[in-house]
Design a protein around this motif. Sequence first.
Motif, PDB file in Angstrom:
ATOM      1  N   TYR A 127       0.816  -1.199   0.000  1.00  0.00           N
ATOM      2  CA  TYR A 127       0.000   0.000   0.000  1.00  0.00           C
ATOM      3  C   TYR A 127       0.865   1.272   0.000  1.00  0.00           C
ATOM      4  O   TYR A 127       2.056   1.247   0.309  1.00  0.00           O
ATOM      5  CB  TYR A 127      -0.893   0.016   1.243  1.00  0.00           C
ATOM      6  N   ARG A 128       0.214   2.347  -0.329  1.00  0.00           N
ATOM      7  CA  ARG A 128       0.754   3.698  -0.145  1.00  0.00           C
ATOM      8  C   ARG A 128      -0.418   4.584   0.256  1.00  0.00           C
ATOM      9  O   ARG A 128      -1.557   4.361  -0.172  1.00  0.00           O
ATOM     10  CB  ARG A 128       1.430   4.226  -1.401  1.00  0.00           C
ATOM     11  N   MET A 277      -5.839   5.719   0.626  1.00  0.00           N
ATOM     12  CA  MET A 277      -4.841   4.672   0.503  1.00  0.00           C
ATOM     13  C   MET A 277      -5.117   3.830  -0.735  1.00  0.00           C
ATOM     14  O   MET A 277      -6.257   3.443  -1.003  1.00  0.00           O
ATOM     15  CB  MET A 277      -4.829   3.781   1.750  1.00  0.00           C
ATOM     16  N   GLU A 278      -4.069   3.548  -1.469  1.00  0.00           N
ATOM     17  CA  GLU A 278      -4.118   2.571  -2.554  1.00  0.00           C
ATOM     18  C   GLU A 278      -3.500   1.293  -2.021  1.00  0.00           C
ATOM     19  O   GLU A 278      -2.402   1.317  -1.443  1.00  0.00           O
ATOM     20  CB  GLU A 278      -3.338   3.075  -3.762  1.00  0.00           C
ATOM     21  N   VAL A 279      -4.180   0.162  -2.197  1.00  0.00           N
ATOM     22  CA  VAL A 279      -3.695  -1.070  -1.593  1.00  0.00           C
ATOM     23  C   VAL A 279      -3.962  -2.244  -2.525  1.00  0.00           C
ATOM     24  O   VAL A 279      -4.985  -2.299  -3.215  1.00  0.00           O
ATOM     25  CB  VAL A 279      -4.363  -1.305  -0.210  1.00  0.00           C
ATOM     26  N   ASP A 280      -3.018  -3.161  -2.552  1.00  0.00           N
ATOM     27  CA  ASP A 280      -3.196  -4.445  -3.227  1.00  0.00           C
ATOM     28  C   ASP A 280      -3.115  -5.526  -2.162  1.00  0.00           C
ATOM     29  O   ASP A 280      -2.136  -5.595  -1.411  1.00  0.00           O
ATOM     30  CB  ASP A 280      -2.113  -4.677  -4.281  1.00  0.00           C
ATOM     31  N   MET A 474      -9.348  -3.497   4.133  1.00  0.00           N
ATOM     32  CA  MET A 474      -8.362  -2.677   3.430  1.00  0.00           C
ATOM     33  C   MET A 474      -7.603  -1.805   4.432  1.00  0.00           C
ATOM     34  O   MET A 474      -7.641  -0.569   4.377  1.00  0.00           O
ATOM     35  CB  MET A 474      -9.057  -1.808   2.379  1.00  0.00           C
ATOM     36  N   SER A 475      -6.930  -2.472   5.355  1.00  0.00           N
ATOM     37  CA  SER A 475      -6.197  -1.756   6.388  1.00  0.00           C
ATOM     38  C   SER A 475      -4.852  -2.428   6.588  1.00  0.00           C
ATOM     39  O   SER A 475      -4.803  -3.629   6.887  1.00  0.00           O
ATOM     40  CB  SER A 475      -6.984  -1.749   7.702  1.00  0.00           C
ATOM     41  N   PRO A 476      -3.751  -1.691   6.453  1.00  0.00           N
ATOM     42  CA  PRO A 476      -2.435  -2.307   6.653  1.00  0.00           C
ATOM     43  C   PRO A 476      -2.200  -2.744   8.088  1.00  0.00           C
ATOM     44  O   PRO A 476      -1.361  -3.601   8.346  1.00  0.00           O
ATOM     45  CB  PRO A 476      -1.462  -1.195   6.233  1.00  0.00           C
TER      46      PRO A 476
END
Length: 613
Positions: A127-128, A277-280, A474-476
């Motif tokens: 993510y970023r 946040m962009e996340v894969d 969707m949470s780091p």
Amino acid sequence: MFVDGRPDQLVRGVDLIGTPLSMFSNIAAAGDKPSVFTGVCGAESGWVPVTASSPTIFVSKIETQRRAQARDIAPILPSPKPEVVKENNPDDVIFAAMRSEQERNKAALVLPNGPKPYYISYTIARYRHFQMAASLGGLMLSNVSPWQMSGGTQVLLGDYQRNSDVQYQEQIAPAQLPSEVDYDVIRRGLWESSDMMYKYALGMMAQKMNYLQQNPLPSEEAALADMQPLPAVTRVQERPAAYKIDQGVLERLVTEVSAVFNEYKEIYNSSVAINGMEVDMYRLTTEGVQLKEPGGYVSVTVSAEVRGDDGSNLGDSFSLSLLNPAEIPSVEELKERVKAFAEGLMQLKAAPPVAEYYNGPILFEGGAVATILANNLLYRGGLIAARSLMPMGRGLADQFGQKIMDERLTVKNYTNKKEYNGTPLYGYYEVDGDGVTPEVEMVLVEKGVFKKMLNGRIPALKAPETTGSSRFIMSPQSPTLVTGTGTIHVQAEKGVAHEKMKKLLIKAAKAAGQSCAYIVRGISGSALVVYRVDLKDGKETRVRTTGFRMPELTKLLKLVAISSKEEVMNYLPNAYPASMIYPAGMIVDGMVIEKANPKTEKEPALKLPRQRD
């Protein structure tokens, strides 16, 4: 040091005890060559830089004690050896590292005479994120992070019928992963978390078996498996639209929009913030499930405060939940929304407190309806299945097959709808986080009767099989799964034209012998949006409440009226995208609004800077 002249020996496991003052009182000699130390010193005032100079000192007497022996168990497996990998694509490198470490741990992660894991899953979030905030036209914060990674490891002992999961949720051990996509360092992070989770699972398995021995489950519950086996699935999705973070554009947006509050001198502590946040999400299990799901979110938040005419401090906020920066409204549109928000806050400033106790019908409109439905239905134990070793409290499982709502209401869950009447739906998905393809439409409540629960792969009494409802969080901070909804549609049969709802409210209030009625148009913000309705001419007056209680589900068994008009809410419960289609209004009877008792604050000695002109 030895008095007989033997070489000095470095030791460990020793603590110095006593106070520094007692040590200083036993200084016998000092050297003639001082040394300088520079560092930081912490106190109540915080950490400050310090520099100290001191010679070597000889102390004639010092107290020591043996340090308590550490009980940590050494890692079961050796750290993974560095390897040369041919993959260059980030997806391939990540999956290769996950697969190599998973195979090694599945085969050999076991203590002597201990059980081997029957199931291991790895989930990685790459993510970023970004954050911008401004106030009164001035930029306060702007940050765009580089790509980072975090991970979660689940290790289960036992078998599908009875395993080491005590919470019946996906418990994970966090994996410390590198920012760069590095095969060897990813493996090392997964190795450490696998070791940690295996040892934790050993303890949990023993506790669970002991608890079940002391507290036997009813036969029906005892027959339930702890986990449903799932087939192997491979699905690697690519992002449907680019997630573009333009830092300069976003900075100008928050500064220009926040400048709207310059027109309102009575408002203070105002801010406009955008973060996202962009996340894969990557997932690999020993069952052969291999998934990549791209995701992300954007949140626009506006907040401000004002001092009420009666001396109470009032605050409010609103937010927009989006999936991509491309969905952010234009500057002009946001300015209009912020201006309307500021006008509402000024209305709240002048709004009188509720002066009398009220028990009667209330018309809920817009977002207030969505909040009531979500809070009463869409929780773990409600329309979302839950399971627990110990008896559960609040929940709807005992009412399965019974009427829980007005018979005019039917609740469905969609997963295949991308839009509704031109509005995009965030609840669309094709495969869940376990690789299960969900039914495109499920009826959960039919004409008020509770028919079906959403569930993941952990069987429950009223939901013994997965409905394909495991959603990626969707949470780091917590890269795992949660049972959740897609698009919830609360349909109303025999609804009333929305423009007639207010007349029906007034009629119901008169029949209840009330001198007024109330409309609630907002619950989710910091301040309730409540209007007092005059029964003679229908005039609305904004009021403030301090004792409002949200209607419980029992209040929805018999509604006075339901609007035929529908609205759509896109939101992010538990950090996964979801949607709700719901009636634009409903009248609930027997609602209580207490007499307001606002807390007044002493007026500040100095006026706000913008009020001194």
